[in-house]
Design a protein around this motif. Structure first.
Motif, mmCIF file in Angstrom:
data_model
loop_
_atom_site.group_PDB
_atom_site.id
_atom_site.type_symbol
_atom_site.label_atom_id
_atom_site.label_comp_id
_atom_site.label_asym_id
_atom_site.label_seq_id
_atom_site.Cartn_x
_atom_site.Cartn_y
_atom_site.Cartn_z
ATOM 1 N N UNK A 119 0.824 -1.225 0.000
ATOM 2 C CA UNK A 119 0.000 0.000 0.000
ATOM 3 C C UNK A 119 0.856 1.274 0.000
ATOM 4 N N UNK A 120 1.882 1.394 0.862
ATOM 5 C CA UNK A 120 2.721 2.600 0.781
ATOM 6 C C UNK A 120 3.483 2.702 -0.543
ATOM 7 N N UNK A 121 3.937 1.543 -1.092
ATOM 8 C CA UNK A 121 4.647 1.582 -2.372
ATOM 9 C C UNK A 121 3.716 2.040 -3.489
ATOM 10 N N UNK A 122 2.483 1.549 -3.483
ATOM 11 C CA UNK A 122 1.501 1.939 -4.488
ATOM 12 C C UNK A 122 1.200 3.438 -4.380
ATOM 13 N N UNK A 123 1.064 3.923 -3.147
ATOM 14 C CA UNK A 123 0.816 5.355 -2.944
ATOM 15 C C UNK A 123 1.986 6.192 -3.453
ATOM 16 N N UNK A 124 3.211 5.735 -3.156
ATOM 17 C CA UNK A 124 4.397 6.467 -3.606
ATOM 18 C C UNK A 124 4.461 6.538 -5.127
ATOM 19 N N UNK A 125 4.171 5.420 -5.792
ATOM 20 C CA UNK A 125 4.270 5.374 -7.249
ATOM 21 C C UNK A 125 3.230 6.264 -7.924
ATOM 22 N N UNK A 126 2.227 6.700 -7.165
ATOM 23 C CA UNK A 126 1.188 7.555 -7.743
ATOM 24 C C UNK A 126 1.291 9.009 -7.269
ATOM 25 N N UNK A 127 2.414 9.335 -6.623
ATOM 26 C CA UNK A 127 2.698 10.734 -6.329
ATOM 27 C C UNK A 127 3.173 11.437 -7.594
#
Length: 314
Positions: free
Chosen positions: A279-287
């Motif tokens: 979840x944090x990796x997915x959020x980061x990739x969509x910044x």
């Protein structure tokens, strides 16, 4: 020979690639009646060099009609053309050695029950395409003799040629000993065999018939892109998870390197331990590109996090 004929087949695909402005991951099915990966002859936008390589084998060896340049993925040809991959005798986690650049970092691993649909031969001719910037690991020229090709039930002559193509007898002996050990992990990184991987040729596979979701054992993927950026957490990585978990009812096996002894097995969207990293990796990739530099997120962060929560397994 029984171990060889029952070894897993891995079909490479590049989840980050677009061919003729069409993303490979968009060809991934969302139902069990659809097929993936596409055969090479069914790809759009193949240039003259790639088509020549395809037609050498498919016309001269398999007696198929010539492939032609396409503008779109041709689903009508999926069950009439072979798909190319490797027989994974070294139990590598990814389709290609880590020293190879600009090659696929994902692969569909097939169930052993479908190995009888494969034709095998020594040398890497088509399995790295359409990544044309990557040279093959084998220096062998195209072998136009059909007698040097075989199936898993008629393989002795192919393996004799394969072993004879290994330039160092000590490497060949170490390779045979490794295969006979029947281990399910790659050679140890401190072993002589691992350090001689570049001397071991590819045993390429032409796999005939459609690859249905029911033929898939699991999907292998690197945490990184072919250019060593972060792949885990991207939209393309999500597509792979959806295909593996929802469509094939199997898993994604995430790895840092082709020779990694341990991997992360991803088989459920409800695994809260796995999701604590996803979840944090997915959020980061969509910044946005302006926001991402404010965070230190890379492949090393991801693997360290999975190591800390005990998700790396053999």
């Amino acid at each position: 020979m029984a171990i060889v004929s029952g070894s897993p087949i891995m079909i490479p695909f590049d989840a980050t690639a677009s061919i003729a402005q069409q993303r490979i991951v968009d060809q991934m099915p969302n139902t069990t009646s659809q097929l993936f990966p596409p055969p090479l002859a069914c790809y759009p936008g193949l240039d003259t060099s790639a088509l020549t390589q395809v037609n050498k084998i498919e016309q001269q060896i398999f007696g198929l009609p010539a492939a032609s340049t396409l503008s779109n993925f041709d689903t009508n040809c999926f069950d009439t053309r072979p798909t190319y991959g490797h027989l994974n005798l070294l139990q590598l986690r990814l389709p290609f050695y880590d020293s190879r650049r600009n090659v696929s970092r994902q692969g569909v691993v097939l169930k052993r029950s479908v190995n009888s649909r494969a034709v095998l031969y020594t040398g890497e001719y088509l399995s790295s395409l359409p990544n044309l910037s990557s040279s093959g690991s084998s220096s062998l020229e195209f072998n136009a003799n059909p007698l040097q090709y075989g199936t898993t039930n008629h393989l002795d002559h192919v393996i004799l040629q394969y072993l004879g193509s290994i330039p160092d007898i000590n490497v060949a002996i170490a390779f045979v000993q490794f295969v006979l050990s029947s281990v399910a992990t790659p050679p140890a990184v401190d072993s002589a065999l691992y350090n001689a991987l570049d001397k071991i040729p590819t045993l390429e596979v032409a796999f005939f018939g459609s690859i249905a979701p029911s033929d898939v054992s699991f999907v292998a993927s690197s945490f990184a892109t072919p250019s060593d950026g972060l792949f885990f957490g991207s939209d393309e990585a999500l597509k792979i998870r959806q295909y593996a978990i929802n469509v094939t009812d199997t898993s994604v096996v995430w790895t840092e390197e082709a020779g990694s002894p341990k991997v992360v097995r991803d088989s459920s969207f409800n695994d809260q331990t796995f999701n604590s990293v996803w979840d944090p990796a997915f959020a980061y990739m969509h910044l946005s590109s302006e926001e991402q530099p404010n965070f230190n997120v890379d492949v090393r962060n991801i693997t360290n996090s999975f190591e800390a929560i005990g998700k790396f397994v053999l």
